[in-house]
Write a protein that holds these residues in place. Structure first.
Motif, short mmCIF file in Angstrom:
data_model
loop_
_atom_site.label_atom_id
_atom_site.label_comp_id
_atom_site.label_asym_id
_atom_site.label_seq_id
_atom_site.Cartn_x
_atom_site.Cartn_y
_atom_site.Cartn_z
N LYS A 3 46.60 60.26 35.57
CA LYS A 3 45.35 60.13 34.81
C LYS A 3 45.47 58.65 33.49
N GLN A 6 45.71 55.64 34.74
CA GLN A 6 44.47 54.98 35.87
C GLN A 6 43.71 54.49 34.96
N LYS A 7 43.98 55.09 34.08
CA LYS A 7 42.99 55.31 32.65
C LYS A 7 42.68 53.39 32.11
N ASN A 9 44.40 51.09 33.22
CA ASN A 9 44.07 49.86 34.13
C ASN A 9 42.16 49.53 33.96
N TYR A 10 41.58 50.07 32.47
CA TYR A 10 40.13 49.24 33.02
C TYR A 10 40.50 49.31 30.96
N MET A 381 35.73 52.08 28.64
CA MET A 381 36.98 51.63 29.36
C MET A 381 36.45 52.79 30.44
N ARG A 382 35.61 53.55 29.92
CA ARG A 382 34.78 54.01 30.97
C ARG A 382 33.34 53.76 31.97
N ARG A 384 34.00 50.37 32.22
CA ARG A 384 34.92 49.26 33.09
C ARG A 384 34.92 50.64 34.32
N ARG A 385 35.38 51.43 34.52
CA ARG A 385 35.74 51.86 35.28
C ARG A 385 34.46 52.31 35.87
N MET A 386 32.95 52.33 35.36
CA MET A 386 32.48 53.18 36.01
C MET A 386 31.59 51.42 37.33
N LEU A 388 33.47 49.30 38.29
CA LEU A 388 33.96 49.01 39.81
C LEU A 388 34.04 49.62 40.39
N VAL A 389 33.60 51.40 40.13
CA VAL A 389 33.58 52.45 41.03
C VAL A 389 32.18 51.33 41.91
#
Length: 393
Positions: A3, A6-7, A9-10, A381-382, A384-386, A388-389
């Motif tokens: 995890k 994975q984090k 990555n952003y 980071m949150r 960026r993840r959102m 990309l998703v």
């Protein structure tokens, strides 16, 4: 570990790189500003260098922990309640159980390191006030008949009062500005914002009038707080008290004047040789100006400005109101601390002992600043993840 990878990555390098560069500059300049006086005193010249390197290392650890932790932990009732209790006890202990340093009881000496509770309050108030304002706006959006309680604001006022009682005017001003800007940012109407700015303008105008009057009358004469009046006297006319309270500001002027455009060269400062007291702390920018010139100062200001604006941008982009307010509080923390430090060094503001973010020597400041920046990184980071998703779907 999966995890965490994975984090990462952003990871937002637009935040991390300026932070790292400022820390490296701070390490170099703390050594440059402190080594000569340590050698005069017969001590090892790398004493403050090694400590600053340790603070940066611990700061990096705190930064990564804050950037990878679950933000929900910060909004838990246990964190808010225990956090307030611990901070209130630390502030009371600092006030009544420690020896005054430069007239203020703001430090707790644990022998291995010294802790400044007002620094921790900056982090706590960002988190706590953001939660109070976000909850109030949530009720407004739901058109709820329930109104947010005003009692928690008494806790905020109590912390500010305890900081003022130390007295730590610099710490109080920064904490107060954090709360104020976050509150203003949460106001939805131009009318309420205009009213708030008028009140703020009136408050500062009153302060200026009162301070101006203090030039002709010293109500603190004969008390242990007389040093505060001396600082005001030095602010208005440092050359009048050049042998006492005006010494630091005058030598700061000399350092800035000596530096010119490109400076005298790294390590060649004159004022750090016993003329400018504790040059590696809140007046380190004067030494940087003397050794690296306007160019060196400009590089540092670009880095801290980029960092601050990036944090505000993260807040603007966030769709979560709590996270937006947290970023506004952190950005205000960085901006006000920078302004107060430069204002004192250049004589635009009275000396309050506020350090320059990530560059001045100091453990409490480095750790708190690193944690707050780590929280901003977490939010980035949150986001960026959102994004990309969302693109993948």
């Amino acid at each position: 570990m999966k995890k965490i990878k994975q984090k990462l990555n952003y990871f937002d390098f637009y935040l991390f790189v300026p932070y790292l560069l400022l820390c490296i500059i701070g390490i170099v300049m703390v050594y440059s500003a402190s080594s000569i006086n340590l050698s005069y005193a017969g001590m090892t010249t790398n004493f403050y260098l090694l400590r600053q390197m340790l603070y940066v290392f611990l700061g990096l650890i705190c930064f990564f922990i804050a950037s990878l932790m679950r933000l929900e932990l910060l909004t838990s009732k246990k964190f808010i309640i225990y956090g307030f209790g611990i901070l209130a006890l630390l502030l009371v202990y600092a006030k009544f159980m420690t020896k005054a340093v430069n007239g203020a009881n703001g430090w707790i000496n644990f022998k291995i390191f010294s802790l400044q509770p007002s620094e921790l309050c900056k982090l706590y108030l960002v988190i706590f006030v953001a939660q109070l304002l976000a909850y109030r706006e949530q009720l407004a959006l739901q058109n709820s008949l329930q109104t947010a309680s005003r009692k928690p604001w008494l806790l905020v006022a109590l912390l500010l009062l305890l900081i003022l009682m130390e007295p730590d005017l610099g710490g109080f001003a920064i904490n107060f500005m954090i709360v104020l800007v976050m509150y203003l940012a949460s106001q939805a109407t131009y009318k309420s914002l205009g009213r708030a700015f008028l009140l703020l303008g009136g408050f500062f105008a009153s302060v200026v009038v009162v301070i101006s009057g203090l030039r002709f009358w010293n109500p603190l004469a004969g008390t242990k707080y007389n040093y505060m009046y001396s600082r005001l006297t030095a602010f208005y006319n440092p050359f009048k008290v050049a042998a006492s309270s005006g010494q630091q500001l005058i030598n700061s002027y000399y350092a800035i004047s000596n530096g010119g455009l490109f400076g005298l060269g790294l390590g060649n400062s004159i004022q750090k040789r016993g003329y400018l007291p504790e040059a590696y702390t809140d007046f380190i920018m004067a030494i940087i100006s003397e050794e690296l010139g306007v160019v060196g100062i400009a590089v540092i200001l670009i880095l801290i400005s980029w960092l601050t604006l990036r944090i505000f941008l993260i807040g603007i982009r966030s769709k979560n109101n709590y996270q937006t307010l947290v970023c506004y509080g952190i950005g205000t923390f960085f901006a006000v601390e920078t302004f107060f430090n430069l204002g004192a060094v250049t004589g635009l503001l009275p000396i309050t002992g506020v350090t320059f973010p990530f560059v001045s020597y100091g453990g409490s400041s480095m750790l708190v600043l690193s944690i707050t920046l780590g929280i901003a990184m977490n939010i980035s980071m949150r986001q960026r993840r959102m994004r990309l998703v969302g693109r993948n779907h």
